[in-house]
Design a protein around this motif. Structure first.
Motif, PDB file in Angstrom:
ATOM      1  N   VAL A   1       0.755  -0.797   0.045  1.00  0.00           N
ATOM      2  CA  VAL A   1       0.213  -0.576   0.158  1.00  0.00           C
ATOM      3  C   VAL A   1       1.185   1.231   0.030  1.00  0.00           C
ATOM      4  O   VAL A   1       0.116   1.956  -0.368  1.00  0.00           O
ATOM      5  CB  VAL A   1      -0.884   0.191   1.441  1.00  0.00           C
ATOM      6  N   LEU A   2       1.740   1.278   0.970  1.00  0.00           N
ATOM      7  CA  LEU A   2       2.844   2.437   1.069  1.00  0.00           C
ATOM      8  C   LEU A   2       3.408   2.660  -0.565  1.00  0.00           C
ATOM      9  O   LEU A   2       3.633   3.910  -1.044  1.00  0.00           O
ATOM     10  CB  LEU A   2       4.404   2.404   1.591  1.00  0.00           C
ATOM     11  N   MET A   3       3.860   0.972  -1.157  1.00  0.00           N
ATOM     12  CA  MET A   3       4.172   1.260  -2.796  1.00  0.00           C
ATOM     13  C   MET A   3       3.539   2.320  -3.630  1.00  0.00           C
ATOM     14  O   MET A   3       3.766   2.945  -4.371  1.00  0.00           O
ATOM     15  CB  MET A   3       4.998   0.753  -2.713  1.00  0.00           C
TER      16      MET A   3
ATOM     17  N   GLU B   1      -3.409  14.544  -1.176  1.00  0.00           N
ATOM     18  CA  GLU B   1      -4.656  15.567  -1.320  1.00  0.00           C
ATOM     19  C   GLU B   1      -4.778  16.351  -2.416  1.00  0.00           C
ATOM     20  O   GLU B   1      -5.602  16.282  -3.378  1.00  0.00           O
ATOM     21  CB  GLU B   1      -5.281  15.873   0.234  1.00  0.00           C
ATOM     22  N   LYS B   2      -4.194  17.623  -2.214  1.00  0.00           N
ATOM     23  CA  LYS B   2      -4.133  18.875  -2.781  1.00  0.00           C
ATOM     24  C   LYS B   2      -3.251  18.358  -4.663  1.00  0.00           C
ATOM     25  O   LYS B   2      -4.170  18.475  -6.077  1.00  0.00           O
ATOM     26  CB  LYS B   2      -3.551  19.615  -2.515  1.00  0.00           C
ATOM     27  N   LYS B   3      -2.304  17.247  -4.030  1.00  0.00           N
ATOM     28  CA  LYS B   3      -1.656  16.940  -5.970  1.00  0.00           C
ATOM     29  C   LYS B   3      -2.996  15.988  -6.530  1.00  0.00           C
ATOM     30  O   LYS B   3      -3.212  16.298  -7.979  1.00  0.00           O
ATOM     31  CB  LYS B   3      -0.865  16.024  -5.471  1.00  0.00           C
TER      32      LYS B   3
ATOM     33  N   GLU C   1      -8.510   6.740  -2.058  1.00  0.00           N
ATOM     34  CA  GLU C   1      -8.903   5.847  -1.484  1.00  0.00           C
ATOM     35  C   GLU C   1      -6.913   5.460  -1.349  1.00  0.00           C
ATOM     36  O   GLU C   1      -6.616   4.434  -0.113  1.00  0.00           O
ATOM     37  CB  GLU C   1      -9.557   4.524  -1.499  1.00  0.00           C
ATOM     38  N   ILE C   2      -6.668   5.212  -1.999  1.00  0.00           N
ATOM     39  CA  ILE C   2      -5.575   4.666  -2.177  1.00  0.00           C
ATOM     40  C   ILE C   2      -4.468   6.279  -0.414  1.00  0.00           C
ATOM     41  O   ILE C   2      -4.387   5.433  -0.143  1.00  0.00           O
ATOM     42  CB  ILE C   2      -4.473   5.053  -3.118  1.00  0.00           C
ATOM     43  N   ARG C   3      -4.340   7.237  -1.117  1.00  0.00           N
ATOM     44  CA  ARG C   3      -4.057   8.155  -0.086  1.00  0.00           C
ATOM     45  C   ARG C   3      -4.584   8.015   1.418  1.00  0.00           C
ATOM     46  O   ARG C   3      -3.573   7.614   2.477  1.00  0.00           O
ATOM     47  CB  ARG C   3      -4.294   9.576  -0.494  1.00  0.00           C
ATOM     48  N   HIS C   4      -5.722   7.284   1.727  1.00  0.00           N
ATOM     49  CA  HIS C   4      -6.188   7.026   3.509  1.00  0.00           C
ATOM     50  C   HIS C   4      -6.163   6.052   3.956  1.00  0.00           C
ATOM     51  O   HIS C   4      -5.081   5.970   5.283  1.00  0.00           O
ATOM     52  CB  HIS C   4      -7.935   5.952   3.028  1.00  0.00           C
TER      53      HIS C   4
END
Length: 236
Positions: free
Chosen positions: A113-115, A135-137, A157-160
């Motif tokens: 997930v980090l990758m 988030e802004k990107k 979702e990936i970010r969260h």
């Protein structure tokens, strides 16, 4: 794989997990094959109406353990990571995608997930979207028309999920049982994240490349037809 005689052992636990050494026919290297539950397992019979069980316990012999294990190995150690090749993507991003899949294939779901989170950020930077947090990107990728709205949501979702792993939030309370602590990144989470990542990468890199190649082929065919028709030939 060839079983190494006498190597089968129980490795501890209430379900009597067992492991044994096996030698690869091709490379001759040794691997450990194991199964997590040998205490009671259905190994099937010739007659489908019947069930056959091996009862393995602390006094079982290596031969008994091997008999219950061979043909029913659940895992191998060392595990062989399985990556993924991604054409039409910048090399440094393709390498990160490959690493994400390798992590997932050996059960390193937080790392996968980090990758994947890093792949989204690297994709944004490739398109000169560099201001602000991730988030802004992601929002800017949508505003620039580089990602459709549904893929913007996928990226979030990936970010969260990635944020939980990145910030050390490895466990959380089960919402249905406050006394139960569960991992924040499961196999299902990792699978979803990699699928979202693939769709986003396809949108950013692969789809535009495929469209461009299709246009080039169409224009080349049109040019060749024009040369064949000569001056005053068919148009349209």
């Amino acid at each position: 794989m060839e079983y190494v005689e006498g190597s089968a052992r129980l490795v501890g636990g209430p379900d009597y997990p067992g492991e044994a050494a096996f030698q690869c026919f091709a490379c001759k290297r040794l691997l450990i094959g194991g199964r997590r539950h040998l205490g009671l397992m259905d190994v099937g019979t010739v007659d489908p109406r019947e069930e056959q069980f091996y009862s393995i316990h602390e006094h079982s012999t290596p031969s008994d353990i091997a008999h219950a294990l061979i043909g029913f190995v659940e895992y191998w150690e060392p595990a062989k990571p399985i990556g993924r090749s991604t054409p039409n993507v910048p090399a440094h991003i393709a390498s990160a995608i490959d690493e994400a899949y390798r992590c997932h294939s050996i059960g390193a779901y937080r790392a996968a997930v980090l990758m994947a989170r890093g792949v989204i950020e690297a994709g944004a930077k490739h398109f000169k979207v560099t201001q602000g947090m991730l988030e802004k990107k992601i929002i800017q990728l949508g505003e620039k028309g580089l990602l459709r709205p549904v893929l913007v949501e996928s990226a979030h979702e990936i970010r969260h999920i990635g944020n939980d792993a990145a910030h050390g939030d490895y466990e959380k309370k089960d919402p249905e049982n406050s006394d139960l602590v569960v991992e924040t990144v499961t196999e299902e989470d990792s699978t979803d994240v990699l699928e979202f990542m693939d769709e986003i990468v396809d949108e950013l890199f692969a789809l535009p490349t495929r469209v461009q190649r299709r246009q080039e082929r169409r224009n080349a065919a049109k040019s060749a037809q024009a040369d064949q028709d000569g001056p005053g030939g068919a148009t349209g």
